[in-house]
Every structure is written in C-alpha cells, then in structure tokens.
Design an enzyme around this catalytic site. Structure first.
Site, PDB file in Angstrom:
ATOM      1  N   GLU A 117       0.417  -2.737   4.885  1.00 35.71           N
ATOM      2  CA  GLU A 117      -0.882  -3.424   4.721  1.00 35.71           C
ATOM      3  C   GLU A 117      -0.863  -4.417   3.565  1.00 35.71           C
ATOM      4  O   GLU A 117      -1.749  -5.252   3.450  1.00 35.71           O
ATOM      5  CB  GLU A 117      -2.006  -2.389   4.562  1.00 35.71           C
ATOM      6  CG  GLU A 117      -2.220  -1.835   3.160  1.00 35.71           C
ATOM      7  CD  GLU A 117      -1.141  -0.864   2.691  1.00 35.71           C
ATOM      8  OE1 GLU A 117      -0.122  -0.708   3.381  1.00 35.71           O
ATOM      9  OE2 GLU A 117      -1.325  -0.279   1.604  1.00 35.71           O
ATOM     10  N   CYS A 159       2.210   5.741   2.130  1.00 35.44           N
ATOM     11  CA  CYS A 159       2.413   6.149   0.739  1.00 35.44           C
ATOM     12  C   CYS A 159       1.719   7.494   0.459  1.00 35.44           C
ATOM     13  O   CYS A 159       2.140   8.513   0.979  1.00 35.44           O
ATOM     14  CB  CYS A 159       1.936   5.024  -0.189  1.00 35.44           C
ATOM     15  SG  CYS A 159       2.555   5.196  -1.865  1.00 35.44           S
ATOM     16  N   HIS A 208       4.380  -0.146   2.036  1.00 37.64           N
ATOM     17  CA  HIS A 208       3.003  -0.545   2.337  1.00 37.64           C
ATOM     18  C   HIS A 208       2.939  -1.722   3.299  1.00 37.64           C
ATOM     19  O   HIS A 208       2.889  -2.875   2.851  1.00 37.64           O
ATOM     20  CB  HIS A 208       2.310  -0.968   1.039  1.00 37.64           C
ATOM     21  CG  HIS A 208       1.983   0.165   0.130  1.00 37.64           C
ATOM     22  ND1 HIS A 208       0.800   0.853   0.194  1.00 37.64           N
ATOM     23  CD2 HIS A 208       2.695   0.747  -0.868  1.00 37.64           C
ATOM     24  CE1 HIS A 208       0.780   1.802  -0.736  1.00 37.64           C
ATOM     25  NE2 HIS A 208       1.930   1.766  -1.396  1.00 37.64           N
TER      26      HIS A 208
END
Lengths: 83, 237
Positions: free
Chosen positions: B205, B86, B203
């Site tokens: 994560e 990002c 994302h």
C-alpha cells in the site's frame, strides 16, 4: 477471608530457535571481559496474582499461557507456584 | 467491490491502505474499528501495519483478541479474502489464520527501506496480475519480520506454493544480503492453504504510485480486484 496466591510463568524460546537478543547479550559479556559464559538465552516472566478461592486454577494458568503469554510455535513456558 | 480496513489502537498504515483502495484503485472502502463486530459488507479485509497495542507482549498478540478478529476469522474460514500487511501479518499468525511466527529481526534493528521481492507463485488471488519470477520493489518497515516455522512445516509451505514472495536482490537472486530480517528461506509473504489469506511484511500500500518511489504494490491490489471480479462473474452465471 481469602488470601491471594501467586504463580510465576517463565516464557522462553524453544531449544533450537535462534535468540538474537541472547546472542547479542552474550557478545556484550564477552566484550566486557567475562569469557566464562558459553551462551545466553533470554526470556521473560509474568507474575500472576490469583484469587484465593479460584477453582481449576492449574488448567486456567495453562490456558492463558498457551493462548496469550506464550506463542506455542516458537516459545515454551513453565509455571512456578508461590504461596 | 468494497475493502474494509481494520483500525487497532496503534495502527499507522490504515490510512495508506484506505488511500490505495479509495484513490488509486477507486474502489469503495470503509474503516473497521477493532471493537466493532461488523465487517460492513466488505469483500476484502485488510489488517494494516502499525504497532497495535504498542507491540506489548509480542507484536500482534493482543490485537488478536480484539472483537473484530472473531469476525475476520469467520470471514476467512468461509472463503473471504483477508490481507495482513506487516503488523497485520503478525496478527494473522498469532490468531492462527496463517502458519508460523514472526520473530525479532536477526540483527535486532528496525529496518525501513525498499526491498526487492520475487513473485514465487502467480496463480493466486494476490499475484495473478504479476509474472512468475517478476521482481517487485516494495518497502519494508519492521523490527519483527523474521519469519520462522519448523523445518517440515516450511517444506510443506514451499511444496504447496504457499510462499508468495521472497526477498531477493535487484536481479531476482535469493541471497543472504537481500534478506533484511533473517527470515527462513528469505520468506517475505505467504498464503494459507486455501489461498484466500495473505500475510506479507513488505507494504504494497506504500508503493501504489510512481511518485511514492514505486507502483509495484498496486499489482497486489489489482490481482485481488481481478480475482473478485471473476468470483462475482461466476456467481452471476
């Protein structure tokens, strides 16, 4: 005594790069009843105050434009010097 | 192996990345402060999501001049694995480690939702745990994720297999509706030519455990771990 100088840097998207903000502003204008405007391109400007005794200032302005103020992949810039 | 997660003023996904590495992957991980010039022996450097420097000027434009970035560039140039997620992707394009630019979303809105990504190339360090064509469910959260580059540069990226992830529908079809931000060719993530630097808007994560809604992002981290294990094994022979 050194008097300062100014330069104004205009940064805008390169021709052909879609400008969603400009498109949206143009739509708003049309909705407001202003139908004479064919399109809008947006951009921004920076006013740089320069030390009176600065040397090689043209080169330095060029450097800060290409390194930081504009992203050369999508944007172009022009510089206007003001007394 | 050790992960290093860079924290800029305004980063807000640094703890997510840290947690993914530490508690899900159970690997070593350190935060790297943006003013430091020491990567603390990291094997992988993650530039996390967020709004470094408040996204002033352009997203990532100021963070790119943080002291740590000089080290990250050197690390990447010597083959080190760097992942920009990002805002981290935006920093990587601004500092020239990845080609192109991330522009304002074409609809001008901040977009925060789950999207589907198709794995376009599974022979990389970041996708070797995936099948080619596999569809991953991973969230996005950005206002400036509209990937842009000149036509001929896009062609080069495509030809060299540098487009890793593309926005698709649930079935894996590339459609305009599946594109959340106007990115050219529905591009969601790319790697550099050498294959050691990844930038992606979604994302991974935030999708490392089923309880979060998806564990598909884990495959990116597992790929990295597997590729490092191979590198170490080769080094030891």
């Amino acid at each position: 005594m050194n008097s300062s100088r100014k330069a104004i840097v205009y940064v805008r998207l390169k021709d052909g790069v879609l400008d969603p903000q400009g498109v949206t502003i143009h739509k708003a204008l049309t909705q407001m009843g202003y139908e004479d405007f064919l399109s809008v391109r947006s951009g921004r400007f920076f006013e740089l105050e320069i030390k009176g005794d600065a040397s090689n200032i043209d080169r330095k302005i060029d450097e800060v434009c290409s390194k930081l103020l504009a992203n050369p992949v999508i944007e172009k810039y022009s510089v206007e010097k003001v007394k | 192996m050790k992960f290093g997660v860079v924290t800029f003023p305004g980063s807000n996904c640094d703890y997510d990345a840290y947690t993914a590495a530490k508690h899900v992957l159970q690997e070593e991980v350190e935060f790297l402060w943006h003013k430091s010039e020491d990567l603390l022996g990291s094997d992988v450097v993650i530039l996390p999501g967020g709004f470094s420097y408040g996204d002033y000027l352009r997203a990532g434009a100021i963070a790119r001049f943080s002291p740590i970035i000089g080290q990250v560039i050197q690390f990447a140039r010597s083959g080190g694995i760097v992942v920009g997620i990002c805002n981290g992707f935006q920093v990587l394009t601004e500092c020239g480690l990845l080609p192109g630019a991330l522009m304002r979303n074409s609809h001008l809105r901040f977009s925060c939702k789950y999207v589907y990504l198709r794995v376009e190339n599974n022979t990389t360090r970041f996708t070797q745990a995936c099948e080619k064509g596999e569809v991953l469910k991973i969230p996005i959260a950005h206002g400036e994720g509209n990937y842009y580059h000149f036509d001929d540069e896009i062609r080069i990226l495509e030809d060299k297999g540098q487009v890793l992830f593309r926005y698709v529908d649930r079935q894996g079809n590339v459609t305009p509706e599946a594109n959340p931000n106007g990115s050219l060719n529905n591009i969601a993530g790319i790697i550099n030519e050498e294959g050691n630097v990844l930038g992606m808007m979604p994302h991974p994560e935030r999708a490392v455990e089923e309880v979060l809604g998806s564990a598909d992002g884990l495959k990116v981290f597992e790929s990295i771990r597997a590729s490092l294990a191979t590198l170490t094994a080769v080094g030891e022979n």
